[in-house]
Design a protein around this motif. Sequence first.
Motif, PDB file in Angstrom:
ATOM      1  N   ALA A 286      30.969  41.083  29.236  1.00 25.95           N
ATOM      2  CA  ALA A 286      31.319  39.660  29.267  1.00 25.95           C
ATOM      3  C   ALA A 286      31.826  39.248  30.642  1.00 25.95           C
ATOM      4  CB  ALA A 286      32.375  39.365  28.203  1.00 25.95           C
ATOM      5  N   THR A 287      32.636  40.097  31.258  1.00 24.20           N
ATOM      6  CA  THR A 287      33.157  39.771  32.586  1.00 24.20           C
ATOM      7  C   THR A 287      32.026  39.706  33.616  1.00 24.20           C
ATOM      8  OG1 THR A 287      35.275  40.818  32.084  1.00 24.20           O
ATOM      9  CG2 THR A 287      34.735  40.511  34.400  1.00 24.20           C
ATOM     10  N   VAL A 289      28.825  39.045  33.051  1.00 24.79           N
ATOM     11  CA  VAL A 289      28.004  37.847  32.796  1.00 24.79           C
ATOM     12  C   VAL A 289      28.726  36.585  33.261  1.00 24.79           C
ATOM     13  CG1 VAL A 289      27.004  36.427  30.959  1.00 24.79           C
ATOM     14  CG2 VAL A 289      26.749  38.915  30.886  1.00 24.79           C
ATOM     15  N   ASP A 290      30.029  36.515  32.991  1.00 27.13           N
ATOM     16  CA  ASP A 290      30.807  35.337  33.374  1.00 27.13           C
ATOM     17  C   ASP A 290      30.895  35.211  34.894  1.00 27.13           C
ATOM     18  OD1 ASP A 290      32.331  33.062  32.617  1.00 27.13           O
ATOM     19  OD2 ASP A 290      34.175  34.143  33.105  1.00 27.13           O
ATOM     20  N   ARG A 291      31.089  36.321  35.576  1.00 24.60           N
ATOM     21  CA  ARG A 291      31.115  36.291  37.044  1.00 24.60           C
ATOM     22  C   ARG A 291      29.775  35.808  37.589  1.00 24.60           C
ATOM     23  NH1 ARG A 291      34.928  38.717  40.197  1.00 24.60           N
ATOM     24  NH2 ARG A 291      36.626  39.860  39.182  1.00 24.60           N
ATOM     25  N   ALA A 293      27.574  33.932  36.085  1.00 21.73           N
ATOM     26  CA  ALA A 293      27.381  32.514  35.787  1.00 21.73           C
ATOM     27  C   ALA A 293      28.178  31.632  36.744  1.00 21.73           C
ATOM     28  CB  ALA A 293      27.788  32.223  34.348  1.00 21.73           C
ATOM     29  N   GLN A 294      29.354  32.110  37.153  1.00 21.63           N
ATOM     30  CA  GLN A 294      30.194  31.333  38.068  1.00 21.63           C
ATOM     31  C   GLN A 294      29.837  31.571  39.538  1.00 21.63           C
ATOM     32  OE1 GLN A 294      34.429  31.498  37.390  1.00 21.63           O
ATOM     33  NE2 GLN A 294      34.179  31.835  35.181  1.00 21.63           N
ATOM     34  N   TYR A 302      38.777  35.220  40.705  1.00 23.02           N
ATOM     35  CA  TYR A 302      37.963  34.983  39.515  1.00 23.02           C
ATOM     36  C   TYR A 302      38.840  34.399  38.423  1.00 23.02           C
ATOM     37  CZ  TYR A 302      35.667  36.328  35.113  1.00 23.02           C
ATOM     38  OH  TYR A 302      35.136  36.343  33.840  1.00 23.02           O
ATOM     39  N   PRO A 304      38.546  33.645  34.608  1.00 25.87           N
ATOM     40  CA  PRO A 304      37.637  33.884  33.478  1.00 25.87           C
ATOM     41  C   PRO A 304      37.578  32.703  32.517  1.00 25.87           C
ATOM     42  CG  PRO A 304      39.668  35.132  33.197  1.00 25.87           C
ATOM     43  CD  PRO A 304      39.708  34.548  34.579  1.00 25.87           C
ATOM     44  N   SER A 305      36.420  32.519  31.905  1.00 28.01           N
ATOM     45  CA  SER A 305      36.251  31.534  30.847  1.00 28.01           C
ATOM     46  C   SER A 305      37.016  31.992  29.606  1.00 28.01           C
ATOM     47  CB  SER A 305      34.765  31.373  30.529  1.00 28.01           C
ATOM     48  OG  SER A 305      34.058  31.014  31.700  1.00 28.01           O
ATOM     49  N   PRO A 308      35.561  35.401  27.690  1.00 26.62           N
ATOM     50  CA  PRO A 308      35.813  36.595  28.504  1.00 26.62           C
ATOM     51  C   PRO A 308      37.293  36.887  28.710  1.00 26.62           C
ATOM     52  CG  PRO A 308      34.053  35.302  29.482  1.00 26.62           C
ATOM     53  CD  PRO A 308      34.637  34.469  28.381  1.00 26.62           C
TER      54      PRO A 308
END
Length: 492
Positions: A286-287, A289-291, A293-294, A302, A304-305, A308
């Motif tokens: 998740a981390t 993928v979130d990184r 995406a951002q 960073y 996180p959403s 995440p």
Amino acid sequence: MDLQLLAALVLGVATIVVVVLRTRLDAFVALLVAALLTGLVAGSPVTDVLESITDGFGSTMGAIGIVIGLGVGLGKILEVSGAADALARAFVRLLGQGREPWAMAGTGGLVSIPVFCDSGYVIMNPLARSIARRKGTGYVTLALALGCGMTLTHHLVPPTPGPLGVAGILGANLGGLILAGLAFAVVLFPVVVLYARWIGPRLESQVLPVVRAEVYGPASAQSAVPATTHAGGTGGTDVPARDEGTGPTSELGRPPEGAKPHRMPAGLAILPLLVPLLLIVANTVATAVDRSAQGVLSGDDYDPSPVPAVLAFVGDPVVALLIGLVLAVYVLVPRWVTRGQVSGWLAQAAASAGMIILITGAGGAFGKVLRDTGVGDALGAAIASWSVPGVLVPFLIATLVRLAQGSGTVAMITAASVTVPLVGGLGISPLAAALACCAGSMVFSYFNDSYFWVVTRFTGLDGVAALRGWSGITTAVWLGSLPLVLLAGAVL
């Protein structure tokens, strides 16, 4: 490379080997002595060396000490509750007749993630004997497959203490190491089974008579080859016998009158192990993928959403293993077991984890001394001029230390300690370096490895037969891991 710094490094590594092999002291003391000598020979002031040792020990323990303690506690509950045995029997039923070596290797690999190899093998060996007794042959094949299946995950997959320590020293992502270690293990399982199937029938007639009688019955011992003794002078007659009916029940105690018998479904048995592993891996994925995406790189700030962020909390190794341990105590242990019994088991786990934690911390101290004295930078510059892939450096260091002193855990932690100041100069990621340290430590288990004696005594192999069987199969998986390590160095 500066001769003074080279002498400091050589003396440090040699000290670890000599102290472990030739004195009454253990690896914890050996690593601390090596750190002191390395710093002093490199020319650092005494106060700076001591500061490096305490800083390195403290930072490593802050990263990994709690996780090791929780992981060992979880393994102890799986062991005494009968969960490990339930998983083994489920594997055999799932894979079916004719695939018993695969079942044994898979069982060993799964059980050895949270349970120490030595105790895990003792727990699982009666199942291998039971299968061999029903078939009338094939015990050596099953015993070797079981033992080496355990070796794979013991060396490659956290929360086994050795890989945890390596991840802490090198700063490798734990979720990534779990995924990559599992991938390595899955690819290497066929090597385990094929070697066991090849060598097993060739060694079956050389099983010691006492073990042959225990496995196949007294009449079968008459056809056994007379036993020889190994270099230490101990024959095979002291193999601890385990009856089919003994094991976890004796640890749990008998249920009170009127209570239901303790039965362990495989789905329940795997829950406390599977949940923390999935949480840690989910956090990593998740981390990442979130990184992505951002558009935030790993070294940047960073934020996180929401999802995440939640996974980062529950998927932190400390929280995830704490959840696993609570599940193990309240799901696997029957209600009649007293609080005092559970506390006693966890105290035993803490005692066994203590030395691993100290060794890991001392490895971190040794690595910090190598960095602070400039030994690591000098070694990195020297190695950079070689025409050797950088990922082979930690692999070969772990291999040499394992051959010299026998302990896979000490070998991988020593390799990580030496490698940590080199990672940037070698052009490899901390994850690739961690995998190389872990894989290199699997090589040629023999007389200076305590697990060698556990496997060969229970299997009933001695002398040359023990070397052909157990030392051979561990070297086969070490060789099989070499292309995987090179691939990891190229893509990770």
